[in-house]
Design a protein around this motif. Structure first.
Motif, PDB file in Angstrom:
ATOM      1  N   ASN A  40       0.813  -1.212   0.000  1.00 50.01           N
ATOM      2  CA  ASN A  40       0.000   0.000   0.000  1.00 50.01           C
ATOM      3  C   ASN A  40       0.849   1.266   0.000  1.00 50.01           C
ATOM      4  N   LYS A  41       2.143   1.147   0.052  1.00 50.50           N
ATOM      5  CA  LYS A  41       3.003   2.326  -0.053  1.00 50.50           C
ATOM      6  C   LYS A  41       3.050   2.775  -1.514  1.00 50.50           C
ATOM      7  N   PRO A  42       3.184   4.063  -1.749  1.00 54.59           N
ATOM      8  CA  PRO A  42       3.280   4.534  -3.136  1.00 54.59           C
ATOM      9  C   PRO A  42       4.684   4.329  -3.691  1.00 54.59           C
ATOM     10  N   TRP A  43       4.777   4.343  -5.021  1.00 53.70           N
ATOM     11  CA  TRP A  43       6.076   4.332  -5.674  1.00 53.70           C
ATOM     12  C   TRP A  43       6.560   5.771  -5.756  1.00 53.70           C
ATOM     13  N   ARG A  44       7.827   5.975  -5.981  1.00 55.38           N
ATOM     14  CA  ARG A  44       8.470   7.293  -5.970  1.00 55.38           C
ATOM     15  C   ARG A  44       7.859   8.274  -6.972  1.00 55.38           C
ATOM     16  N   ILE A  45       7.473   7.797  -8.154  1.00 50.18           N
ATOM     17  CA  ILE A  45       6.856   8.647  -9.160  1.00 50.18           C
ATOM     18  C   ILE A  45       5.898   7.784  -9.981  1.00 50.18           C
ATOM     19  N   ARG A  79      -2.003   0.313 -13.841  1.00 53.02           N
ATOM     20  CA  ARG A  79      -2.654  -0.602 -12.914  1.00 53.02           C
ATOM     21  C   ARG A  79      -3.602   0.174 -12.021  1.00 53.02           C
ATOM     22  N   ILE A  80      -4.375  -0.568 -11.253  1.00 50.29           N
ATOM     23  CA  ILE A  80      -5.274   0.038 -10.277  1.00 50.29           C
ATOM     24  C   ILE A  80      -4.404   0.625  -9.160  1.00 50.29           C
ATOM     25  N   PRO A  81      -4.609   1.879  -8.779  1.00 51.93           N
ATOM     26  CA  PRO A  81      -3.772   2.453  -7.718  1.00 51.93           C
ATOM     27  C   PRO A  81      -4.081   1.839  -6.362  1.00 51.93           C
ATOM     28  N   ASN A  82      -3.071   1.815  -5.495  1.00 50.59           N
ATOM     29  CA  ASN A  82      -3.349   1.400  -4.125  1.00 50.59           C
ATOM     30  C   ASN A  82      -3.997   2.580  -3.384  1.00 50.59           C
ATOM     31  N   GLN A  83      -4.383   2.374  -2.150  1.00 50.65           N
ATOM     32  CA  GLN A  83      -5.097   3.400  -1.392  1.00 50.65           C
ATOM     33  C   GLN A  83      -4.274   4.674  -1.224  1.00 50.65           C
ATOM     34  N   ARG A  84      -3.008   4.561  -0.931  1.00 53.09           N
ATOM     35  CA  ARG A  84      -2.180   5.765  -0.721  1.00 53.09           C
ATOM     36  C   ARG A  84      -1.956   6.516  -2.024  1.00 53.09           C
ATOM     37  N   GLU A  85      -1.768   5.794  -3.131  1.00 53.55           N
ATOM     38  CA  GLU A  85      -1.645   6.461  -4.425  1.00 53.55           C
ATOM     39  C   GLU A  85      -2.945   7.169  -4.789  1.00 53.55           C
ATOM     40  N   LEU A  86      -4.069   6.515  -4.519  1.00 54.56           N
ATOM     41  CA  LEU A  86      -5.366   7.139  -4.780  1.00 54.56           C
ATOM     42  C   LEU A  86      -5.537   8.388  -3.918  1.00 54.56           C
TER      43      LEU A  86
END
Length: 143
Positions: A40-45, A79-86
């Motif tokens: 659930n952590k976001p990627w850097r960019i 892809r579908i974003p995770n919660q933190r990316e959303l």
């Protein structure tokens, strides 16, 4: 600090501590996870597509099943974003006219399900919230 570049449609977390960033890059669907797991952590960019996928044909459970079976509604490379990316998309992009579905789902499920399966941003980027039940339909804003 997270920043959004409207020209490239990219959200950058260049100044975020390494421990807050997912340890791997992934364009295919993330493995199934809940809000407290590392996936659930976001990627850097990451880049956000303007057009949502899935129309109003999914509820959170059917989207979860489709993604887990390898039938992502997203084009190759997204892809579908995770919660933190959303959440970052919700807070950084604002209402750009592309939050057109009733719900824009994340891939992240709620750890304590109890009838609240996962997370969504409502139409017109109104609010990020935890879904209640399975009667909410929508699609995804792709990352």
């Amino acid at each position: 600090m997270a920043t959004y570049d409207a020209m490239t449609r990219r959200i950058s977390l260049a100044r975020i501590d390494q421990q807050s960033i997912r340890g791997y890059f992934q364009t295919a669907e993330l493995p199934e996870h809940h809000e407290r797991e590392a996936a659930n952590k976001p990627w850097r960019i990451f880049e956000v597509l303007n057009t949502p996928s899935g129309g109003h044909g999914y509820n959170w459970e059917s989207l979860r099943s489709a993604a887990s079976a390898g039938n992502s509604p997203c084009p190759a490379g997204y892809r579908i974003p995770n919660q933190r990316e959303l959440a970052l998309m919700h807070s950084r992009i604002g209402n750009d006219g592309n939050w057109t579905l009733n719900n824009h789902f994340s891939r992240t499920r709620f750890q304590f399900d109890s009838g609240r399966p996962g997370f969504s941003v409502s139409q017109n980027n109104g609010v990020l919230y935890l879904l209640s039940g399975t009667g909410n339909y929508g699609g995804v804003r792709r990352a």
